[in-house]
Design an enzyme around this catalytic site. Structure first.
Site, PDB file in Angstrom:
ATOM      1  N   TYR A 171      11.405 -14.564  22.967  1.00  0.00           N
ATOM      2  CA  TYR A 171      10.162 -14.045  23.548  1.00  0.00           C
ATOM      3  C   TYR A 171       8.959 -14.721  22.892  1.00  0.00           C
ATOM      4  O   TYR A 171       8.039 -15.190  23.578  1.00  0.00           O
ATOM      5  CB  TYR A 171      10.105 -12.533  23.338  1.00  0.00           C
ATOM      6  CG  TYR A 171       8.795 -11.885  23.708  1.00  0.00           C
ATOM      7  CD1 TYR A 171       8.508 -11.551  25.032  1.00  0.00           C
ATOM      8  CD2 TYR A 171       7.832 -11.586  22.731  1.00  0.00           C
ATOM      9  CE1 TYR A 171       7.309 -10.943  25.372  1.00  0.00           C
ATOM     10  CE2 TYR A 171       6.641 -10.979  23.069  1.00  0.00           C
ATOM     11  CZ  TYR A 171       6.376 -10.663  24.391  1.00  0.00           C
ATOM     12  OH  TYR A 171       5.186 -10.073  24.719  1.00  0.00           O
TER      13      TYR A 171
ATOM     14  N   SER B  69       0.852 -13.238  24.091  1.00  0.00           N
ATOM     15  CA  SER B  69       1.097 -12.165  23.131  1.00  0.00           C
ATOM     16  C   SER B  69       0.664 -12.661  21.760  1.00  0.00           C
ATOM     17  O   SER B  69       0.615 -13.876  21.507  1.00  0.00           O
ATOM     18  CB  SER B  69       2.589 -11.812  23.105  1.00  0.00           C
ATOM     19  OG  SER B  69       2.921 -11.027  21.975  1.00  0.00           O
TER      20      SER B  69
END
Length: 259
Positions: free
Chosen positions: A162, A149
């Site tokens: 995350y 990401s």
């Protein structure tokens, strides 16, 4: 001079998170793109009904599709099911797409949230990549694609755990590429920004939030799933044979943003 092949004819790809969570959109898009490019696909997800739908879509393009209904954390079961479904057939492509995010601020993160995100995003990704590499080593070739990401590269306002795991995926990609290159295995990662997925659906309904996203995106728009899937096809194909250890950010220019 010739153009290297972008086709995936006669290749077998395995995709985790093929229907739910982030995978409901991204995993499905990659699976269908692989099928269009000629690959057979193994789909891994927790929901049988969704697996059946994506399986039918893949097969509509003339490719074979296999399904494994399992929680990604039961990777021992997944590995055994792969052996049962495909036998000794080589795995040419492995996509670690399964992942979760819990958008807690750092002061509110619980130990349970920490463990869940770490287990799914890091532990499962590593051990499934390891299982894929053991098979690929036998055939002397293979492509492993991890889904990271932009949050693994730049700071996000929430979701610190995350972001930590996605940064770890970028580093894992480099280390595995270094270690497994001698076996003919390419290991790369994709770093998405905003795409229409189950994880972003509610956020993208907020016009002010969308404007903030676009302000930080050079191309001034949300990504299209086919653009992300096309990147996966490239990394899975012979066209990327001399690329390894890299994270390709599919982000509309978000990570180059400056003031």
């Amino acid at each position: 001079m010739y153009l290297p092949s972008f086709t995936l004819d006669e290749k077998l790809a395995v995709i985790t998170g093929a229907t739910k969570g982030i995978g409901r959109a991204i995993g499905r898009a990659i699976a269908l793109a692989f099928a269009v490019a000629g690959a057979d696909v193994v789909l891994i997800s927790r929901t049988e009904s969704d697996l059946s739908k994506v399986k039918s879509e893949v097969e509509s393009f003339g490719s074979k599709a296999y399904t494994i209904c399992s929680d990604i954390k039961d990777y021992a079961y997944i590995i055994n099911e792969l052996d049962r479904l495909i036998g000794a057939r080589p795995i040419h492509i492995w996509v670690n797409n399964a992942g979760i995010n819990i958008r807690s601020e750092a002061l509110n993160v619980t130990e349970a949230e920490w463990s869940e995100i770490i287990d799914v995003n890091m532990k499962c990704s590593f051990f499934l990549a390891q299982a894929a590499a053991k098979r690929m080593k036998e055939s002397g070739t293979g492509k492993i694609i991890n889904v990271s990401s932009v949050g693994g590269h730049v700071a996000l306002r929430t979701g610190v755990v995350y972001a930590m795991t996605k940064s770890a995926i970028i580093q894992m990609t480099k280390n595995l590429a270094l270690e497994w290159g001698k076996y003919g295995i390419n290991v790369n990662a994709i770093g998405p920004w905003y795409f229409p997925t189950a994880l972003t659906e509610e956020l993208l309904k907020d016009d002010q939030y969308v404007q903030e996203i676009l302000y930080r995106t050079s191309l001034k728009r949300i990504g299209k799933l086919e653009e992300l899937a096309g990147t996966a096809v490239f990394l899975a194909s012979d066209a990327s044979n001399y690329i390894t250890g890299q994270t390709l950010f599919v982000d509309g220019g978000m990570t180059i943003y400056g003031f």
